[in-house]
Scaffold this motif. Structure first.
Motif, PDB file in Angstrom:
ATOM      1  N   ILE A 193      69.644  43.916  16.887  1.00 32.49           N
ATOM      2  CA  ILE A 193      70.520  44.155  18.044  1.00 32.49           C
ATOM      3  C   ILE A 193      70.330  45.582  18.568  1.00 32.49           C
ATOM      4  CG2 ILE A 193      72.912  44.188  18.882  1.00 32.49           C
ATOM      5  CD1 ILE A 193      73.489  42.082  16.609  1.00 32.49           C
ATOM      6  N   ALA A 194      70.132  46.536  17.641  1.00 36.19           N
ATOM      7  CA  ALA A 194      69.883  47.916  18.070  1.00 36.19           C
ATOM      8  C   ALA A 194      68.616  47.971  18.923  1.00 36.19           C
ATOM      9  CB  ALA A 194      69.759  48.827  16.855  1.00 36.19           C
ATOM     10  N   LYS A 195      67.654  47.099  18.602  1.00 38.90           N
ATOM     11  CA  LYS A 195      66.385  47.097  19.344  1.00 38.90           C
ATOM     12  C   LYS A 195      66.504  46.369  20.686  1.00 38.90           C
ATOM     13  CE  LYS A 195      61.585  45.511  19.001  1.00 38.90           C
ATOM     14  NZ  LYS A 195      60.587  46.560  18.780  1.00 38.90           N
ATOM     15  N   ILE A 196      67.065  45.164  20.689  1.00 48.41           N
ATOM     16  CA  ILE A 196      67.058  44.363  21.934  1.00 48.41           C
ATOM     17  C   ILE A 196      68.280  44.630  22.804  1.00 48.41           C
ATOM     18  CG2 ILE A 196      65.679  42.541  20.854  1.00 48.41           C
ATOM     19  CD1 ILE A 196      68.191  40.770  20.858  1.00 48.41           C
ATOM     20  N   GLY A 197      69.320  45.210  22.240  1.00 49.48           N
ATOM     21  CA  GLY A 197      70.541  45.466  23.006  1.00 49.48           C
ATOM     22  C   GLY A 197      71.476  44.279  22.971  1.00 49.48           C
ATOM     23  N   THR A 198      72.730  44.533  23.294  1.00 46.69           N
ATOM     24  CA  THR A 198      73.763  43.507  23.152  1.00 46.69           C
ATOM     25  C   THR A 198      73.635  42.400  24.190  1.00 46.69           C
ATOM     26  OG1 THR A 198      76.135  43.185  22.989  1.00 46.69           O
ATOM     27  CG2 THR A 198      75.418  44.882  24.474  1.00 46.69           C
ATOM     28  N   ALA A 199      72.847  42.646  25.243  1.00 53.85           N
ATOM     29  CA  ALA A 199      72.595  41.597  26.230  1.00 53.85           C
ATOM     30  C   ALA A 199      71.148  41.131  26.164  1.00 53.85           C
ATOM     31  CB  ALA A 199      72.912  42.104  27.633  1.00 53.85           C
ATOM     32  N   GLY A 200      70.405  41.597  25.135  1.00 54.98           N
ATOM     33  CA  GLY A 200      68.968  41.319  25.047  1.00 54.98           C
ATOM     34  C   GLY A 200      68.618  39.844  25.019  1.00 54.98           C
ATOM     35  N   GLY A 201      69.522  39.048  24.473  1.00 59.15           N
ATOM     36  CA  GLY A 201      69.212  37.626  24.318  1.00 59.15           C
ATOM     37  C   GLY A 201      69.968  36.724  25.279  1.00 59.15           C
ATOM     38  N   THR A 202      70.606  37.314  26.290  1.00 59.15           N
ATOM     39  CA  THR A 202      71.405  36.508  27.219  1.00 59.15           C
ATOM     40  C   THR A 202      70.563  35.370  27.787  1.00 59.15           C
ATOM     41  OG1 THR A 202      72.732  38.436  27.757  1.00 59.15           O
ATOM     42  CG2 THR A 202      72.858  36.593  29.279  1.00 59.15           C
ATOM     43  N   GLY A 203      71.111  34.159  27.750  1.00 61.47           N
ATOM     44  CA  GLY A 203      70.403  32.991  28.274  1.00 61.47           C
ATOM     45  C   GLY A 203      69.376  32.410  27.318  1.00 61.47           C
ATOM     46  N   HIS A 204      69.284  32.981  26.120  1.00 60.53           N
ATOM     47  CA  HIS A 204      68.265  32.548  25.162  1.00 60.53           C
ATOM     48  C   HIS A 204      68.868  31.965  23.887  1.00 60.53           C
ATOM     49  CE1 HIS A 204      65.875  35.284  27.637  1.00 60.53           C
ATOM     50  NE2 HIS A 204      64.790  34.730  27.127  1.00 60.53           N
ATOM     51  N   VAL A 205      68.053  31.129  23.253  1.00 58.15           N
ATOM     52  CA  VAL A 205      68.290  30.729  21.876  1.00 58.15           C
ATOM     53  C   VAL A 205      67.255  31.478  21.040  1.00 58.15           C
ATOM     54  CG1 VAL A 205      67.965  28.810  20.273  1.00 58.15           C
ATOM     55  CG2 VAL A 205      69.253  28.457  22.376  1.00 58.15           C
ATOM     56  N   PHE A 206      67.710  32.117  19.967  1.00 56.68           N
ATOM     57  CA  PHE A 206      66.777  32.852  19.106  1.00 56.68           C
ATOM     58  C   PHE A 206      66.206  31.919  18.036  1.00 56.68           C
ATOM     59  CE2 PHE A 206      69.888  36.653  19.570  1.00 56.68           C
ATOM     60  CZ  PHE A 206      69.238  37.112  20.713  1.00 56.68           C
ATOM     61  N   GLU A 207      64.937  32.105  17.734  1.00 59.88           N
ATOM     62  CA  GLU A 207      64.455  31.580  16.453  1.00 59.88           C
ATOM     63  C   GLU A 207      63.986  32.764  15.623  1.00 59.88           C
ATOM     64  OE1 GLU A 207      61.683  28.247  16.138  1.00 59.88           O
ATOM     65  OE2 GLU A 207      61.220  28.855  14.077  1.00 59.88           O
ATOM     66  N   PHE A 208      64.628  32.960  14.475  1.00 61.07           N
ATOM     67  CA  PHE A 208      64.240  34.045  13.570  1.00 61.07           C
ATOM     68  C   PHE A 208      63.130  33.520  12.659  1.00 61.07           C
ATOM     69  CE2 PHE A 208      68.794  34.691  14.519  1.00 61.07           C
ATOM     70  CZ  PHE A 208      68.739  35.948  15.104  1.00 61.07           C
ATOM     71  N   ALA A 209      62.047  34.275  12.582  1.00 61.33           N
ATOM     72  CA  ALA A 209      60.898  33.814  11.808  1.00 61.33           C
ATOM     73  C   ALA A 209      60.241  34.996  11.105  1.00 61.33           C
ATOM     74  CB  ALA A 209      59.913  33.112  12.741  1.00 61.33           C
ATOM     75  N   GLY A 210      59.216  34.698  10.346  1.00 60.33           N
ATOM     76  CA  GLY A 210      58.460  35.745   9.664  1.00 60.33           C
ATOM     77  C   GLY A 210      58.842  35.868   8.195  1.00 60.33           C
ATOM     78  N   SER A 211      58.019  36.599   7.458  1.00 60.91           N
ATOM     79  CA  SER A 211      58.209  36.661   6.007  1.00 60.91           C
ATOM     80  C   SER A 211      59.531  37.330   5.632  1.00 60.91           C
ATOM     81  CB  SER A 211      57.023  37.390   5.349  1.00 60.91           C
ATOM     82  OG  SER A 211      56.799  38.622   6.014  1.00 60.91           O
ATOM     83  N   GLY A 212      59.985  38.269   6.450  1.00 61.90           N
ATOM     84  CA  GLY A 212      61.260  38.937   6.175  1.00 61.90           C
ATOM     85  C   GLY A 212      62.440  37.970   6.237  1.00 61.90           C
ATOM     86  N   ILE A 213      62.303  36.924   7.021  1.00 56.11           N
ATOM     87  CA  ILE A 213      63.375  35.926   7.152  1.00 56.11           C
ATOM     88  C   ILE A 213      63.296  34.897   6.029  1.00 56.11           C
ATOM     89  CG2 ILE A 213      64.320  34.099   8.637  1.00 56.11           C
ATOM     90  CD1 ILE A 213      64.670  36.955   9.777  1.00 56.11           C
ATOM     91  N   ARG A 214      62.067  34.459   5.732  1.00 57.45           N
ATOM     92  CA  ARG A 214      61.866  33.471   4.644  1.00 57.45           C
ATOM     93  C   ARG A 214      62.468  33.988   3.344  1.00 57.45           C
ATOM     94  NH1 ARG A 214      61.987  29.404   6.302  1.00 57.45           N
ATOM     95  NH2 ARG A 214      61.506  29.656   8.473  1.00 57.45           N
ATOM     96  N   GLN A 215      62.353  35.305   3.165  1.00 53.51           N
ATOM     97  CA  GLN A 215      62.797  35.954   1.938  1.00 53.51           C
ATOM     98  C   GLN A 215      64.320  35.893   1.768  1.00 53.51           C
ATOM     99  OE1 GLN A 215      61.612  40.041   2.317  1.00 53.51           O
ATOM    100  NE2 GLN A 215      62.983  40.753   0.694  1.00 53.51           N
ATOM    101  N   LEU A 216      65.049  35.810   2.874  1.00 52.93           N
ATOM    102  CA  LEU A 216      66.517  35.847   2.801  1.00 52.93           C
ATOM    103  C   LEU A 216      67.072  34.576   2.159  1.00 52.93           C
ATOM    104  CD1 LEU A 216      67.450  37.186   6.367  1.00 52.93           C
ATOM    105  CD2 LEU A 216      67.724  38.429   4.206  1.00 52.93           C
ATOM    106  N   SER A 217      68.157  34.752   1.410  1.00 52.00           N
ATOM    107  CA  SER A 217      68.894  33.603   0.875  1.00 52.00           C
ATOM    108  C   SER A 217      69.581  32.878   2.016  1.00 52.00           C
ATOM    109  CB  SER A 217      69.956  34.118  -0.099  1.00 52.00           C
ATOM    110  OG  SER A 217      70.904  34.879   0.650  1.00 52.00           O
ATOM    111  N   MET A 218      70.157  31.711   1.762  1.00 47.41           N
ATOM    112  CA  MET A 218      70.897  30.995   2.807  1.00 47.41           C
ATOM    113  C   MET A 218      72.078  31.827   3.297  1.00 47.41           C
ATOM    114  SD  MET A 218      69.056  28.554   3.489  1.00 47.41           S
ATOM    115  CE  MET A 218      70.065  27.893   4.807  1.00 47.41           C
ATOM    116  N   GLU A 219      72.748  32.526   2.363  1.00 52.70           N
ATOM    117  CA  GLU A 219      73.870  33.382   2.756  1.00 52.70           C
ATOM    118  C   GLU A 219      73.390  34.465   3.731  1.00 52.70           C
ATOM    119  OE1 GLU A 219      73.301  32.373  -0.319  1.00 52.70           O
ATOM    120  OE2 GLU A 219      75.186  31.696  -1.226  1.00 52.70           O
ATOM    121  N   GLY A 220      72.257  35.067   3.411  1.00 55.07           N
ATOM    122  CA  GLY A 220      71.697  36.112   4.262  1.00 55.07           C
ATOM    123  C   GLY A 220      71.316  35.562   5.632  1.00 55.07           C
TER     124      GLY A 220
END
Lengths: 470, 211
Positions: A193-220
């Motif tokens: 959010i610090a990078k894209i800004g609080t309106a950075g994703g307006t009108g979008h659906v995000f898909e979070f991907a990459g090894s940093g995401i795979r590593q996260l637990s379900m809680e994370g």
């Protein structure tokens, strides 16, 4: 409809499967598989009743009162404000009248709606899920399309089990490379959010991907998707994988036996195809993400714990400069102050963002053998999480460390249940919004992860939890 | 399966939105969130009791006296029916009261460079028109409104135009579906109930796929 052979995104696959009607003007009537309701849904029920309408599919709705119930009691009679009491008690009454399953106050399954859905196996990969709450984006961590709606749309879903939607754009957010030691889903989403800004994703659906995401637990992952809305995205999604399936297996409302085997085949086909294209792409380096702390009044005002309060004169435009100046005045902060020099008055660990068992464990690991030097609350996300934490002895760890161990609910995240801070009080909070007045009039909120909040509780100021012996 | 009577008979259509010419109030601040528009502690109030609490904490002092510097407390904007705001207006919480409390204070349209998605949708559900104009033009309008308190703006839906106090006319985009619903005062639930057969067919298809 798009060519079935064309590589499709996770979002696209789910969207296509839920089209009831495509109108030539670009609007789609989208079928809703699951509808979650809470005590704030009171007015939507009222509207339904006033119109003489019935719920189309009460079997697809599930309710849990969370916003208005105090977390120092499980007795609805203790709700003193009559307006709030009407909301809390109204859910079970409306649920019974319409035939909706409600996990009421006193039921161990009661809790925050965005914790309860995944915990009960109501939230499943591939489904569409809505709720009259902006943090419905949370559920996308299970590989489904989930977004928050307004109260009129809640009534619409009750009456029709569908919603008129314009197809949103898609944004892939890649976290490349392993996250460092002690880095949580909360730090990742605040960095995004610090990078894209609080309106950075307006009108979008995000898909979070990459090894940093795979590593996260379900809680994370749930924490990460929870705050998609704080980056302007109505929904955030993560492709389901073995961690997802392991989390769901055996949950009360999850498919069982042959139905499970069949579901698994479908779920495994959900991840975005290789070569699927997104409307935009964002990349962050996983190893570069540090524990994050917000300093201002927007979730985009986040910096690493090692950083300082920025100088508004360096802002990129006049609007941002004025916003930062106003925010620092509200927060009572001077530019250039080291984040670790900011003293806090109170700690809140809880909310739909960070109240799951892993969050509680992370906070307990820091609290163990130390003493909280400011009032510090732990508010588990559900009765089940509370039981589990108690079975692990975590409640004792907290009590010995001087933390207050409370009942499940939304609590101080937004204070609709009366649990708010004092004017000018500075709170280290694991919730999702540091807005002006969010935790009470004049309250200064800093968003952090549970471990960072616990570290602040025992230090009295922000502390790099990576430097503490845990 | 079909409705036993035309749903439009049960619910009168909403008042249509066509055009508004009125004083516009400038909110020159970005990222105004819905918590500021209507603080959470008022959300359990019935709608008829909520309207005095619009922008409660930025508009009033602790003792309840109005802050004279806040735009909506200035006499020049007393009859304002349009809000002009900076980017990402009404982000955050999905609370639909953020729209209804604005509406119940007499506002019919909000102009900004961008909006929180959920608020934007909620506006249409209540017959309030959210208009997106380029940031440079919004900043220009804000300047006019601050320098000429009480200046009027016209928002016209049929022609999709906004006429500023300087006489300049800008066009804005709006989905034809949304435009049509506003112009005709169409109630979405009533309209969707007209698609009952499609919904039932979808459910049947889904059941057989899962069976």
């Amino acid at each position: 409809m798009a060519d079935a052979a064309k590589p499709a995104t996770l979002f696209e696959k789910i969207w296509r499967r839920h089209v009831v009607v495509d109108r030539p003007d670009g609007y789609t009537l989208l079928y809703i598989d699951r509808h979650l309701i809470h005590d704030g849904s009171y007015f939507a029920f009222q509207r339904l009743k006033n119109r003489g309408l019935k719920m189309r599919r009460p079997d697809l709705s599930f309710g849990t009162p969370d916003h208005y119930m105090p977390t120092n009691t499980r007795n609805k009679e203790d709700v003193t404000n009559p307006d709030s009491k009407r909301m809390v008690t109204g859910l079970a009454i409306n649920g019974a009248e319409h035939g909706v399953t409600v996990f009421d106050i006193g039921d161990r399954r009661n809790g925050i709606v965005h914790v309860v859905g995944p915990e009960q196996g109501i939230t499943l990969p591939g489904i569409t899920l809505v709720c009259g709450d902006s943090h419905t984006s949370t559920h996308g961590a299970m590989g489904c399309l989930a977004f928050g709606i307004g109260s009129s749309e809640v009534t619409h879903v009750m009456a029709t089990q569908s919603l008129w939607q314009k197809k949103p754009k898609t944004m892939r957010i890649d976290i490349d490379g392993a996250l460092g030691f002690g880095i949580t889903g909360k730090d990742v989403i605040l960095a995004i959010i610090a990078k894209i800004g609080t309106a950075g994703g307006t009108g979008h659906v995000f898909e979070f991907a990459g090894s940093g995401i795979r590593q996260l637990s379900m809680e994370g992952r749930l924490t990460l998707c929870n705050m998609s809305i704080e980056g302007g995205g109505r929904a955030g999604m993560i492709a389901p994988d073995d961690k997802t399936f392991a989390y769901i297996a055996g949950k009360p409302y999850a498919p069982k036996g042959a139905a499970w085997d069949k579901a698994l085949v479908e779920w495994k086909a959900l991840p975005s195809d290789a070569g699927a294209s997104f409307d935009s792409d964002v990349r962050l380096s996983g190893p570069d993400i540090a524990p994050m702390v917000t300093f201002g009044t927007s979730p985009e005002d986040a910096v690493p714990i090692t950083d300082r309060v920025p100088d508004p004169s360096t802002a990129k435009d006049a609007t941002k400069r004025e916003g930062l100046t106003r925010a620092l005045a509200y927060m009572g902060l001077t530019p250039g102050t080291a984040i670790t020099d900011i003293k806090i008055d109170r700690v809140f660990i809880g909310s739909c963002t960070n109240s799951r068992i892993e969050d509680i464990r992370a906070a307990a690991a820091v609290a163990k053998g130390r003493k909280a030097v400011v009032p510090s609350w732990i508010v588990p996300g559900s009765g089940i999480i509370k039981e589990q934490a108690e079975a692990e002895g975590l409640d004792k760890v907290f009590k010995e460390a001087g933390f207050e161990w409370r009942e499940a609910g939304c609590s101080m995240c937004l204070g609709t249940n009366g649990e708010i801070g004092h004017p000018q009080e500075r709170i280290a909070s694991t919730s999702n919004r540091n807005f002006v007045g969010r935790q009470g009039k004049g309250v200064r909120t800093h968003l952090v992860s549970p471990a960072m909040a616990a570290a602040a509780a025992v230090s009295g100021h922000f502390t790099d939890v990576r430097r503490m012996k845990v | 399966m079909a409705q036993d009577k035309d749903p439009q008979e049960k619910v009168p259509a909403r008042k249509p939105f066509t055009s508004v010419t009125a004083v516009a109030a400038p909110i020159n601040q970005a990222n105004v969130d819905t918590d500021q528009i209507i603080p959470a502690r008022f959300l359990s109030l019935p709608r008829e009791k909520m309207s005095p609490h619009l922008f409660r904490d930025v508009r009033y002092n602790d003792n309840g006296s109005p802050k004279p510097e806040f735009v909506l407390n200035k006499p020049a904007y007393k009859n304002a029916q349009i809000i002009v705001a900076e980017r990402n207006f009404a982000c955050g919480s999905s609370r639909e009261m953020a729209v209804t409390v604005i509406q119940d204070n007499g506002f019919k349209s909000v102009i900004a460079p961008s909006f929180g998605d959920i608020f934007f949708n909620n506006c249409f559900q209540n017959g309030v028109l959210p208009v997106m104009l380029p940031e440079a033009r919004v900043n220009q309008l804000l300047r006019f409104l601050l320098e000429l308190p009480g200046a009027e703006i016209t928002v016209d839906l049929p022609t999709q135009t906004v006429k500023g106090p300087d006489g300049m006319v800008d066009t804005f985009e709006i989905d034809s579906f949304r435009k049509d619903c506003l112009l005709k005062g169409i109630d979405e639930i009533a309209m969707t109930l007209g698609y009952e057969a499609d919904i039932a067919a979808f459910e049947k298809k889904q059941r057989s796929a899962n069976g």
